[in-house]
Write an enzyme that holds these catalytic residues in place. Structure first.
Site, PDB file in Angstrom:
ATOM      1  N   LYS A   1       3.974 -33.422  -8.247  1.00  0.00           N
ATOM      2  CA  LYS A   1       4.202 -34.655  -9.033  1.00  0.00           C
ATOM      3  C   LYS A   1       4.649 -35.792  -8.123  1.00  0.00           C
ATOM      4  O   LYS A   1       4.126 -36.900  -8.183  1.00  0.00           O
ATOM      5  CB  LYS A   1       5.290 -34.401 -10.087  1.00  0.00           C
ATOM      6  CG  LYS A   1       5.875 -35.689 -10.678  1.00  0.00           C
ATOM      7  CD  LYS A   1       6.985 -35.420 -11.661  1.00  0.00           C
ATOM      8  CE  LYS A   1       8.374 -35.418 -11.110  1.00  0.00           C
ATOM      9  NZ  LYS A   1       9.027 -36.734 -10.955  1.00  0.00           N
ATOM     10  N   ASN A   2       5.629 -35.520  -7.298  1.00  0.00           N
ATOM     11  CA  ASN A   2       6.220 -36.618  -6.519  1.00  0.00           C
ATOM     12  C   ASN A   2       5.323 -37.081  -5.373  1.00  0.00           C
ATOM     13  O   ASN A   2       5.573 -38.124  -4.772  1.00  0.00           O
ATOM     14  CB  ASN A   2       7.613 -36.229  -6.022  1.00  0.00           C
ATOM     15  CG  ASN A   2       8.604 -36.173  -7.173  1.00  0.00           C
ATOM     16  OD1 ASN A   2       8.350 -36.710  -8.252  1.00  0.00           O
ATOM     17  ND2 ASN A   2       9.726 -35.490  -6.970  1.00  0.00           N
TER      18      ASN A   2
ATOM     19  N   CYS B   1      13.778 -40.712 -16.044  1.00  0.00           N
ATOM     20  CA  CYS B   1      14.762 -39.699 -16.434  1.00  0.00           C
ATOM     21  C   CYS B   1      16.156 -40.300 -16.325  1.00  0.00           C
ATOM     22  O   CYS B   1      16.448 -41.076 -15.417  1.00  0.00           O
ATOM     23  CB  CYS B   1      14.693 -38.506 -15.486  1.00  0.00           C
ATOM     24  SG  CYS B   1      13.406 -37.340 -15.858  1.00  0.00           S
TER      25      CYS B   1
ATOM     26  N   ARG C   1      20.686 -45.343 -11.022  1.00  0.00           N
ATOM     27  CA  ARG C   1      19.634 -45.283 -10.002  1.00  0.00           C
ATOM     28  C   ARG C   1      19.141 -46.691  -9.753  1.00  0.00           C
ATOM     29  O   ARG C   1      18.089 -47.091 -10.221  1.00  0.00           O
ATOM     30  CB  ARG C   1      18.478 -44.394 -10.471  1.00  0.00           C
ATOM     31  CG  ARG C   1      18.902 -42.976 -10.697  1.00  0.00           C
ATOM     32  CD  ARG C   1      17.792 -42.206 -11.353  1.00  0.00           C
ATOM     33  NE  ARG C   1      16.782 -41.767 -10.405  1.00  0.00           N
ATOM     34  CZ  ARG C   1      15.629 -41.220 -10.757  1.00  0.00           C
ATOM     35  NH1 ARG C   1      15.337 -41.067 -12.022  1.00  0.00           N
ATOM     36  NH2 ARG C   1      14.765 -40.823  -9.852  1.00  0.00           N
TER      37      ARG C   1
ATOM     38  N   ASP D   1      16.489 -31.736  -6.711  1.00  0.00           N
ATOM     39  CA  ASP D   1      15.660 -31.387  -7.864  1.00  0.00           C
ATOM     40  C   ASP D   1      15.657 -29.878  -8.138  1.00  0.00           C
ATOM     41  O   ASP D   1      15.117 -29.439  -9.153  1.00  0.00           O
ATOM     42  CB  ASP D   1      14.229 -31.908  -7.666  1.00  0.00           C
ATOM     43  CG  ASP D   1      14.196 -33.431  -7.625  1.00  0.00           C
ATOM     44  OD1 ASP D   1      15.037 -34.058  -8.291  1.00  0.00           O
ATOM     45  OD2 ASP D   1      13.352 -33.994  -6.904  1.00  0.00           O
TER      46      ASP D   1
ATOM     47  N   ARG E   1       6.724 -33.878 -18.247  1.00  0.00           N
ATOM     48  CA  ARG E   1       6.512 -34.995 -17.322  1.00  0.00           C
ATOM     49  C   ARG E   1       6.153 -34.494 -15.929  1.00  0.00           C
ATOM     50  O   ARG E   1       5.428 -35.163 -15.200  1.00  0.00           O
ATOM     51  CB  ARG E   1       7.796 -35.836 -17.188  1.00  0.00           C
ATOM     52  CG  ARG E   1       8.147 -36.579 -18.430  1.00  0.00           C
ATOM     53  CD  ARG E   1       9.429 -37.315 -18.206  1.00  0.00           C
ATOM     54  NE  ARG E   1       9.161 -38.383 -17.261  1.00  0.00           N
ATOM     55  CZ  ARG E   1       9.759 -39.559 -17.295  1.00  0.00           C
ATOM     56  NH1 ARG E   1      10.662 -39.812 -18.198  1.00  0.00           N
ATOM     57  NH2 ARG E   1       9.469 -40.479 -16.420  1.00  0.00           N
TER      58      ARG E   1
HETATM   59  N1  EPU Z   1      20.707 -41.446  -2.689  1.00  0.00           N
HETATM   60  C1  EPU Z   1      21.813 -41.349  -1.894  1.00  0.00           C
HETATM   61  N2  EPU Z   1      21.656 -41.217  -0.553  1.00  0.00           N
HETATM   62  C2  EPU Z   1      20.442 -41.189   0.020  1.00  0.00           C
HETATM   63  C3  EPU Z   1      19.292 -41.267  -0.779  1.00  0.00           C
HETATM   64  C4  EPU Z   1      19.456 -41.393  -2.147  1.00  0.00           C
HETATM   65  O1  EPU Z   1      22.927 -41.370  -2.399  1.00  0.00           O
HETATM   66  O2  EPU Z   1      20.352 -41.093   1.257  1.00  0.00           O
HETATM   67  C5  EPU Z   1      20.893 -41.546  -4.120  1.00  0.00           C
HETATM   68  C6  EPU Z   1      20.387 -42.831  -4.720  1.00  0.00           C
HETATM   69  O3  EPU Z   1      21.364 -43.842  -4.736  1.00  0.00           O
HETATM   70  C7  EPU Z   1      20.018 -42.382  -6.121  1.00  0.00           C
HETATM   71  C8  EPU Z   1      19.534 -40.978  -5.888  1.00  0.00           C
HETATM   72  O4  EPU Z   1      20.091 -40.549  -4.686  1.00  0.00           O
HETATM   73  O5  EPU Z   1      21.123 -42.373  -6.959  1.00  0.00           O
HETATM   74  C9  EPU Z   1      18.022 -40.842  -5.814  1.00  0.00           C
HETATM   75  O6  EPU Z   1      17.540 -41.676  -4.836  1.00  0.00           O
HETATM   76  P1  EPU Z   1      16.039 -42.007  -4.523  1.00  0.00           P
HETATM   77  O7  EPU Z   1      15.924 -43.489  -4.495  1.00  0.00           O
HETATM   78  O8  EPU Z   1      15.617 -41.232  -3.340  1.00  0.00           O
HETATM   79  O9  EPU Z   1      15.293 -41.449  -5.815  1.00  0.00           O
HETATM   80  P2  EPU Z   1      13.915 -41.899  -6.324  1.00  0.00           P
HETATM   81  O10 EPU Z   1      13.084 -42.362  -5.185  1.00  0.00           O
HETATM   82  O11 EPU Z   1      14.072 -42.773  -7.491  1.00  0.00           O
HETATM   83  C10 EPU Z   1      12.720 -39.580  -6.005  1.00  0.00           C
HETATM   84  C11 EPU Z   1      12.060 -38.569  -6.905  1.00  0.00           C
HETATM   85  C12 EPU Z   1      13.113 -37.898  -7.783  1.00  0.00           C
HETATM   86  C13 EPU Z   1      14.141 -37.219  -6.865  1.00  0.00           C
HETATM   87  C14 EPU Z   1      14.738 -38.238  -5.885  1.00  0.00           C
HETATM   88  C15 EPU Z   1      15.638 -37.605  -4.845  1.00  0.00           C
HETATM   89  C16 EPU Z   1       9.850 -39.453  -7.187  1.00  0.00           C
HETATM   90  C17 EPU Z   1       8.847 -40.096  -8.085  1.00  0.00           C
HETATM   91  N3  EPU Z   1      11.056 -39.233  -7.704  1.00  0.00           N
HETATM   92  O12 EPU Z   1      13.333 -40.533  -6.868  1.00  0.00           O
HETATM   93  O13 EPU Z   1      12.436 -36.911  -8.523  1.00  0.00           O
HETATM   94  O14 EPU Z   1      15.164 -36.649  -7.617  1.00  0.00           O
HETATM   95  O15 EPU Z   1      13.680 -38.916  -5.175  1.00  0.00           O
HETATM   96  O16 EPU Z   1      14.921 -36.715  -4.042  1.00  0.00           O
HETATM   97  O17 EPU Z   1       9.542 -39.119  -6.059  1.00  0.00           O
HETATM   98  C18 EPU Z   1      12.275 -35.225 -10.134  1.00  0.00           C
HETATM   99  O18 EPU Z   1      11.202 -34.893  -9.601  1.00  0.00           O
HETATM  100  O19 EPU Z   1      12.848 -34.538 -11.007  1.00  0.00           O
HETATM  101  C19 EPU Z   1      12.899 -36.477  -9.727  1.00  0.00           C
HETATM  102  C20 EPU Z   1      13.829 -37.083 -10.431  1.00  0.00           C
END
Ligand code: EPU
Length: 417
Positions: free
Chosen positions: A22-23, A116, A121, A305, A398
């Site tokens: 997915k990601n 989600c 975030r 995750d 999802r």
């Molecule tokens: N964060 C930190 N430190 C870091 C990196 C991130 O504290 O070095 C925190 C951020 O502030 C935030 C959270 O971690 O609160 C997630 O951050 P990120 O921006 O990396 O999340 P994202 O890019 O919105 C993707 C995945 C998520 C997964 C996260 C973390 C996709 C489409 N989504 O989200 O996937 O949990 O990275 O690996 O790639 C899932 O698949 O269930 C899912 C939610």
């Protein structure tokens, strides 16, 4: 609203093939709009987030055909329409359209995304990084508006190793003048897969798999055919289903270096497994030992995750484990459901919780708080005494392609109603 009804206590056995990630596929679909020729993607999971992304792309004028794990996508007639709130609110990953639309049209306007509900975030990391690349960023509370006639290659330091922010920057920088460098980049397997896909279309990205990406700007990209990498988060979930039920499952099409910390944790607990030729065999394991801590981290650390699914295993092993969820502050909601099912858990603070095992679980009606929390409820249902009903499974749909069908194939008693 659909739910899963699970009768616990059945060992899982047999072979199952992992679906595409997915990601990985979500940013890859977004990147497909950076070319005018056809893109063909193989190994695409049939999940609702993919359907939502395809719907948004169609709204913009893309021609899409999705059948049998394969997507054909053509975007020569794409227009740079405003993407309204009702479209993007369905899925946080719609934020991934910012980079490619900007790269293609020099401008993009998008409503703030949804997704989600897992804690705060913000998208500051995306906007901050865009600004460092010289892109004009205007926010009016409801929309994000980016503009850049030309992007010159620069060094961008990511404010945190955010997965989607890194992906957005990579896509925005592909057509830059000169060379862009992204330092402190996220290097999750799905980030790597996006880079490989872009390179297959003619981009020049190096440093893939590290925290420093170098992007030599190119004038254009061409269509390509690409196989999306397999979903290590689905593999981890299915592996836990095998271990929890004391079964013997073989998962096929497993990328060998995507799950190392997860597999290390299983090894530490005494789980018997073998990973060879892209097949992960899990054997029945007796007398598992607990681990004192489970700390999530960016790749190659233990993936956030898989935190909730792994916690279900921790409830079944004697001893205490402290889970330290370093990324999200809202990802323990599912522990209240596990507690009601009989687990002994203590929430220490929004980032830390203690699990004291071993506790037998009993079947109940529980809810999915988010995608991975929902998967954890399914795992709990597989081992609970009696019947478990998992509601809100739209979250699970999802990101897991036919999770119930795969589990049924392995012998689980799980039905959708
Ligand atoms: N964060 C930190 N430190 C870091 C990196 C991130 O504290 O070095 C925190 C951020 O502030 C935030 C959270 O971690 O609160 C997630 O951050 P990120 O921006 O990396 O999340 P994202 O890019 O919105 C993707 C995945 C998520 C997964 C996260 C973390 C996709 C489409 N989504 O989200 O996937 O949990 O990275 O690996 O790639 C899932 O698949 O269930 C899912 C939610």
């Amino acid at each position: 609203m659909s739910q899963f009804i699970i009768k616990g206590g059945h060992k899982l056995t047999g072979t199952v093939r992992a679906s595409g990630s997915k990601n990985a596929v979500l940013p890859i679909l977004a990147a497909a709009i950076m070319v005018q020729n056809e893109v063909i993607l193989d190994n695409v999971p049939d999940i609702s987030d993919v359907r939502t992304m395809l719907h948004i792309l169609e709204t913009l004028g893309a021609q899409v055909h999705f059948e049998d794990q394969k997507i054909h996508i053509k975007t020569d007639k794409l227009s740079n329409k405003y993407i309204p709130h009702q479209e993007v609110a369905q899925m946080r990953a719609s934020i991934l359209l910012l980079g490619p639309l900007l790269a293609r049209f020099g401008e993009v306007k998008l409503a703030f995304p949804g997704g989600c509900v897992i804690g705060r975030r913000p998208i500051d990391a995306h906007l901050d990084a865009f600004k460092q690349l010289g892109i004009q960023v205007v926010e009016d509370g409801e929309n994000i508006h980016l503009k850049a006639k030309k992007i010159s290659g620069k060094i961008v330091i990511m404010p945190e190793m955010s997965v989607t922010a890194t992906e957005n920057l990579i896509m925005a920088a592909c057509f830059c003048e000169g060379t862009a460098e992204i330092h402190l980049a996220a290097c999750e397997p799905h980030v790597q897969d996006l880079c490989k896909f872009l390179n297959a279309m003619g981009a020049k990205i190096s440093g893939i798999g590290t925290h420093k990406l170098i992007i030599e700007g190119v004038n254009k990209l061409l269509g390509a055919q690409y196989k999306v990498c397999s979903d290590y988060l689905e593999v981890g979930t299915l592996a836990l289903a095998s271990v929890l039920t004391g079964g013997e499952v073989c998962i096929e099409d497993v990328s060998e270096d995507h799950l190392e910390m997860f597999l290390y944790k299983l090894w530490q607990m005494g789980v018997k497994f073998e990973l060879k030729k892209r097949k992960l065999h899990l054997y029945p394991s007796k007398q598992l030992k607990t681990i004192s801590n489970l700390k999530t981290a960016v790749h190659p650390g233990f993936p956030t995750d898989l935190q909730a699914p792994f916690a279900v295993l921790l409830t079944q092993v004697a001893g205490e484990t402290v889970i330290f969820e370093t990324l999200f502050e809202g990802r323990f909601g599912y522990l209240a459901e596990l507690e009601q099912m009989g687990a002994n858990v203590q929430i220490i603070n929004p980032h830390q919780a203690r699990i004291i095992g071993a506790s037998p679980l009993k079947g109940l009606t529980v809810t999915s708080h988010d995608l991975r929390a929902g998967a954890a409820m399914v795992l709990a249902g597989l081992i609970a005494e009696g019947e478990t009903q998992v509601s809100n499974i739209n979250y699970i749909d999802r990101g897991y392609d036919n999770l119930d069908g795969k589990l049924r194939k392995l012998g689980a008693k799980i039905q959708r109603s």
